[in-house]
Design a protein around this motif. Structure first.
Motif, PDB file in Angstrom:
ATOM      1  N   GLU A   1      -6.274   6.517  -0.912  1.00 43.83           N
ATOM      2  CA  GLU A   1      -5.898   6.769   0.471  1.00 43.83           C
ATOM      3  C   GLU A   1      -4.405   7.014   0.568  1.00 43.83           C
ATOM      4  OE1 GLU A   1      -5.602   2.327   0.132  1.00 43.83           O
ATOM      5  OE2 GLU A   1      -7.334   3.590  -0.039  1.00 43.83           O
TER       6      GLU A   1
ATOM      7  N   PHE B   1      -9.136   6.034  10.404  1.00 45.51           N
ATOM      8  CA  PHE B   1      -8.294   6.287   9.233  1.00 45.51           C
ATOM      9  C   PHE B   1      -8.881   7.437   8.442  1.00 45.51           C
ATOM     10  CE2 PHE B   1      -6.186   5.193   5.117  1.00 45.51           C
ATOM     11  CZ  PHE B   1      -4.885   5.236   5.591  1.00 45.51           C
TER      12      PHE B   1
ATOM     13  N   LYS C   1      -3.561  -2.352  10.639  1.00 46.02           N
ATOM     14  CA  LYS C   1      -3.047  -1.256   9.798  1.00 46.02           C
ATOM     15  C   LYS C   1      -3.564  -1.393   8.372  1.00 46.02           C
ATOM     16  CE  LYS C   1       1.522  -1.604  11.903  1.00 46.02           C
ATOM     17  NZ  LYS C   1       2.929  -1.922  11.633  1.00 46.02           N
TER      18      LYS C   1
ATOM     19  N   GLU D   1      -2.465  -1.653  -5.413  1.00 43.91           N
ATOM     20  CA  GLU D   1      -3.782  -1.946  -4.862  1.00 43.91           C
ATOM     21  C   GLU D   1      -3.734  -3.355  -4.289  1.00 43.91           C
ATOM     22  OE1 GLU D   1      -8.337  -2.795  -6.248  1.00 43.91           O
ATOM     23  OE2 GLU D   1      -7.030  -1.787  -7.671  1.00 43.91           O
TER      24      GLU D   1
ATOM     25  N   TYR E   1       0.164   7.950  10.335  1.00 40.26           N
ATOM     26  CA  TYR E   1      -0.078   7.992   8.886  1.00 40.26           C
ATOM     27  C   TYR E   1       1.249   7.865   8.142  1.00 40.26           C
ATOM     28  CZ  TYR E   1      -2.709   9.276   4.686  1.00 40.26           C
ATOM     29  OH  TYR E   1      -3.323   9.256   3.461  1.00 40.26           O
TER      30      TYR E   1
ATOM     31  N   PHE F   1       1.594   7.295   4.536  1.00 43.08           N
ATOM     32  CA  PHE F   1       1.345   7.200   3.098  1.00 43.08           C
ATOM     33  C   PHE F   1       1.619   8.537   2.427  1.00 43.08           C
ATOM     34  CE2 PHE F   1      -1.458   4.207   5.259  1.00 43.08           C
ATOM     35  CZ  PHE F   1      -1.177   3.032   4.605  1.00 43.08           C
TER      36      PHE F   1
ATOM     37  N   GLY G   1     -12.230  -0.017   7.366  1.00 45.57           N
ATOM     38  CA  GLY G   1     -12.032   0.762   6.144  1.00 45.57           C
ATOM     39  C   GLY G   1     -13.332   1.282   5.554  1.00 45.57           C
TER      40      GLY G   1
ATOM     41  N   ARG H   1      -7.825  -1.149   8.108  1.00 48.07           N
ATOM     42  CA  ARG H   1      -8.490   0.162   8.175  1.00 48.07           C
ATOM     43  C   ARG H   1      -8.337   0.982   6.895  1.00 48.07           C
ATOM     44  NH1 ARG H   1      -4.888   0.766  12.867  1.00 48.07           N
ATOM     45  NH2 ARG H   1      -3.029   1.934  12.316  1.00 48.07           N
ATOM     46  N   THR H   2      -7.507   0.523   5.975  1.00 48.83           N
ATOM     47  CA  THR H   2      -7.463   1.201   4.677  1.00 48.83           C
ATOM     48  C   THR H   2      -8.509   0.615   3.736  1.00 48.83           C
ATOM     49  OG1 THR H   2      -5.918  -0.296   3.582  1.00 48.83           O
ATOM     50  CG2 THR H   2      -4.942   1.443   4.928  1.00 48.83           C
TER      51      THR H   2
ATOM     52  N   LYS I   1      -9.275   9.241   4.597  1.00 46.51           N
ATOM     53  CA  LYS I   1      -9.131   9.123   3.158  1.00 46.51           C
ATOM     54  C   LYS I   1      -9.389  10.488   2.542  1.00 46.51           C
ATOM     55  CE  LYS I   1     -10.725   6.456  -0.744  1.00 46.51           C
ATOM     56  NZ  LYS I   1     -11.782   5.645  -1.285  1.00 46.51           N
TER      57      LYS I   1
ATOM     58  N   LEU J   1       0.840  -1.202   0.000  1.00 45.02           N
ATOM     59  CA  LEU J   1       0.000   0.000   0.000  1.00 45.02           C
ATOM     60  C   LEU J   1       0.872   1.248   0.000  1.00 45.02           C
ATOM     61  CD1 LEU J   1      -2.619  -1.162   2.666  1.00 45.02           C
ATOM     62  CD2 LEU J   1      -2.934  -1.077   0.187  1.00 45.02           C
ATOM     63  N   GLN J   2       1.959   1.207   0.769  1.00 41.32           N
ATOM     64  CA  GLN J   2       2.856   2.369   0.823  1.00 41.32           C
ATOM     65  C   GLN J   2       3.520   2.633  -0.521  1.00 41.32           C
ATOM     66  OE1 GLN J   2       5.285   1.079   4.160  1.00 41.32           O
ATOM     67  NE2 GLN J   2       4.194   2.455   5.566  1.00 41.32           N
TER      68      GLN J   2
END
Ligand SMILES: Cc1cc2nc3c(=O)[nH]c(=O)nc-3n(C[C@H](O)[C@H](O)[C@H](O)COP(=O)(O)OP(=O)(O)OC[C@H]3O[C@@H](n4cnc5c(N)ncnc54)[C@H](O)[C@@H]3O)c2cc1C
Ligand code: FES
Lengths: 528, 120
Positions: free
Chosen positions: A528, A520, A187, A167, A464, A466, A483, A190-191, A522, A162-163
């Motif tokens: 996100e 989280f 972690k 996807e 956070y 990202f 999420g 929640r995305t 967005k 994700l970082q």
């Protein structure tokens, strides 16, 4: 020393600092083993590198090795170990012979696989392979990824996908529960990434490369349930189904190897004693290559120190007393780290129903990767109410980690007794909202909540990691632990500082009634 | 493929930007390619979207990067004429000629051997 990963390097440092002459061989162009692809903050205690990112631990070890005069040979695969401690190394297309009074094999482990139709299609890879591509080489392993296996390596790689901007379509596990630490799973959950437990991969489909994955539910005996197939559009399938120690060099050297299930699955391991010595005198092995206690780099480092201390004592470089003290210290740390519900001895055990403290286990965390809101009341540090800003700690499993306690200058956070105990909040101490606990919790499970400073609204601070980093005043959506979108959210501040080491603390304003739900943020319009 | 259009991570939240060598040119089965000097050949190929590195000898099935750390040999190709080169741990250099591997042969050799077999 064979292998310049954390086990080999720490052993080399220990031996060289005792005054021994040390040579390290590694087949890679750069030292560090698997450490340089590990970009997460480590668990553990502060004297065990907790809160430090893996690649930084690697840099620190290398600097110490250099200072201690350790000689590191790179691009130097060891091809065999023979009688009388003779080591054959390939250096620039030549075979070179070396001899050591003692040899430590710290050559690591290999990722294991489960076979399924199409598992050999390009696009099916080890999770560690994706980690190497992203974090060492800056290359995306794929765009739409399915991750199979929810142990810690899988969960860590999941977040890193994700970082990197991939996807992550889903995380599968054939077991009825998430295998790794709940905080790692949370972690990702929640995305908005779904965890599909009791589910396995049946087939990878595609013309010359992965285009679809077919998955299916399994029952409690791991038998597939007919009629539950689903197809997912993915271009990459990553397998994180475990590591298996390598034993080839040990066998070659004549050390006893045996089949054992002490790693949680039947695999071939090298027989060693408590000092990591094999059945051939003077040949030791440690780290993933030995794979005896808790997996991971911290345990590899400790084992390296044990082996090297024992060698230094046997060869007369340190006294028996000194050696005994060093080894006892390492073993005590290993013992503490390998406690708790994820310890090797607890693996494969029927699910525990209570934590060591007697709190009920979060079923939702095990089955879906996040704590259900109604379970929060079971955990004092996750559910107490207080005036003004205060930490809410959603760390509800017994895992070996306690840096939160040390991060808080106000001493708001307690981890009493064993390192695996669940953190508590001392409500007599006043939180000032600095956010250091939020940024430095390796599990990213601490949040700051303030329900009383803005009428009808709450301020919720989250860790956070990202890009792009949201900005003050930015509008977006507050997501819950699964999420799912819950409400509008407005960014009040985004704090970064060297002490937070690349984990930003984002504070958002949400309607008061969602203070306990939103975990989280967005951003509007963007991913996100 | 132009290096700016490749599947690369421009900026990473933890690692920032990546330290890379200069841009170099190489060929894949005769086609012009770009990558960074010193990165594994397989990284440059992955960034350009190349999935197949070789075809297996018996069943002629495609294979690509699998372990990325030199363990599995799925990524081997013919590099500057040398077959069985593990591209995931071989650093990229200016002007390298990289070819997909068919069994342990080049495509031309393999096709010739297939024709010879068919003729038998
Ligand atoms: C792909 C992968 C990803 C991982 N990711 C994580 C993670 O994200 N988080 C986590 O906690 N743990 C992770 N692990 C577990 C990790 O292995 C340990 O944390 C730790 O790196 C083990 O240290 P080590 O020194 O025993 O082995 P390694 O770090 O693997 O080091 C062994 C070294 O020996 C070298 N070597 C092997 N054979 C030879 C030979 N014949 N001659 C010369 N050199 C040789 C290897 O190339 C390597 O550099 C991962 C493991 C793997 C395999
Ligand atoms: S991908 Fe496994 S050896 Fe290269």
């Amino acid at each position: 020393m064979i292998g310049a990963g954390p086990a080999g390097l720490s052993a080399a440092v220990e031996a060289a600092e005792a005054g021994m002459r040390v040579a390290v061989f590694d087949e890679n162009a750069g030292p560090g083993g698997q450490l340089f692809k590990q970009i997460h903050k480590f668990f553990g205690s502060r004297d065990q590198n907790a809160m430090i990112r893996g690649f930084q631990i690697g840099r620190n070890l290398l600097a110490r090795a250099e200072a201690a005069g350790v000689e590191v040979f790179l691009n130097a695969p060891v091809m065999g170990i023979y009688k009388n401690h003779e080591v054959l190394v390939k250096i620039e297309d030549e075979s070179v012979h070396f001899k050591g009074d003692n040899i430590i094999i710290a050559a690591g482990a290999a990722e294991v696989m489960v076979p399924f139709c199409g598992w050999d299609l390009p696009g099916v890879m080890g999770a560690g392979a994706a980690q190497t591509l992203m974090n060492r080489h800056g290359v995306l392993p794929g765009r739409k990824v399915l991750l199979v296996g929810s142990g810690n390596v899988g969960l860590i790689v999941g977040l890193q996908l994700l970082q990197a901007g991939c996807e992550l379509v889903a995380v599968l596990d054939a077991a009825p529960r998430v295998g790794g630490y709940g905080v790692h799973a949370a972690k990702i959950a929640r995305t908005g990434v779904p965890f599909l437990t009791s589910t396995t991969i049946l087939e990878a489909k595609g013309d010359g490369k992965v285009e679809k994955a077919v998955i299916r539910k399994v029952d409690s005996r791991f038998q597939v349930i007919p009629g539950t197939e689903r197809e997912l559009d993915v271009d990459t399938i990553l397998m994180a189904v475990g590591l298996s120690p390598m034993t080839q060099l040990a066998s070659c050297a004549g050390c006893d190897v045996e089949y054992s299930d002490q790693t949680g699955r039947l695999s071939c391991i090298t027989v060693t004693d408590e000092f990591c010595e094999t059945t051939v005198a003077g040949i030791y092995c440690c780290g993933d290559f030995r794979m005896e206690t808790a997996e991971g780099a911290s345990s590899a480092i400790l084992q390296g120190q044990i082996a090297a201390s024992h060698i230094a004592e046997q060869a007369g470089y340190i006294t028996g007393e000194e050696c005994g003290a060093r080894i006892a210290k390492c073993q005590e740390t290993l013992r503490q780290m390998s406690g708790g519900m994820f310890s090797v001895k607890n693996k494969g055990r029927v699910d525990p129903t209570e934590t060591d403290e007697g709190y009920p286990i979060s079923r939702s965390l095990l089955e879906r990767g996040y704590i259900a809101e109604e379970e929060l009341q079971n955990y004092p540090a996750a559910s107490y109410e207080a005036e003004g800003v205060h930490p809410v700690i959603e760390c509800v499993q017994n895992i070996p980690c306690n840096p939160c306690r040390d991060m808080c200058a106000r001493k708001c956070i307690l981890v009493n007794g064993d390192i695996t105990n669940i953190p508590l909040v001392d409500q007599t101490k006043k939180c000032v909202g600095c956010g250091l606990c939020v940024a430095n919790c390796p599990g990213q499970s601490i949040f700051l909540i303030d329900k009383t400073s803005i009428p009808d609204y709450a301020a919720v601070s989250i860790p956070y990691e990202f890009l792009p980093l949201p900005e003050e005043g930015q509008k977006g959506t507050g997501l819950d632990r699964s999420g799912a979108p819950v409400c509008d959210a407005l960014v009040m501040s985004v704090k970064t500082s060297p002490a937070m080491d690349k984990t930003a603390v984002l504070t958002m304003k949400v309607p008061l009634k969602y203070a306990d739900s939103v975990r989280f943020f967005k951003a509007e319009g963007g991913a996100e | 493929m132009d290096i700016t259009k490749q599947r690369r991570i421009q900026e990473h939240p933890i690692l920032g930007s990546y330290e890379k060598g200069r841009v170099v040119h190489f060929t894949l089965d005769g086609k012009d390619m770009e990558g960074y000097e010193g990165e594994p050949i397989a990284a440059a190929l992955k960034a350009s979207g190349v999935m197949t590195h070789r075809y297996t000898a018996k069943h002629h099935k495609p294979r690509g990067v699998f372990c990325a750390i030199g363990r599995c040999t799925d990524c081997v190709m013919i590099v500057d004429g040398i077959p069985n080169t593990r591209t995931c741990i071989t650093p990229l250099k200016e002007g390298m000629a990289v070819q997909a591997q068919y069994g342990v042969q080049t495509k031309e050799e393999w096709e010739a051997s297939q024709e010879a077999k068919d003729g038998e």
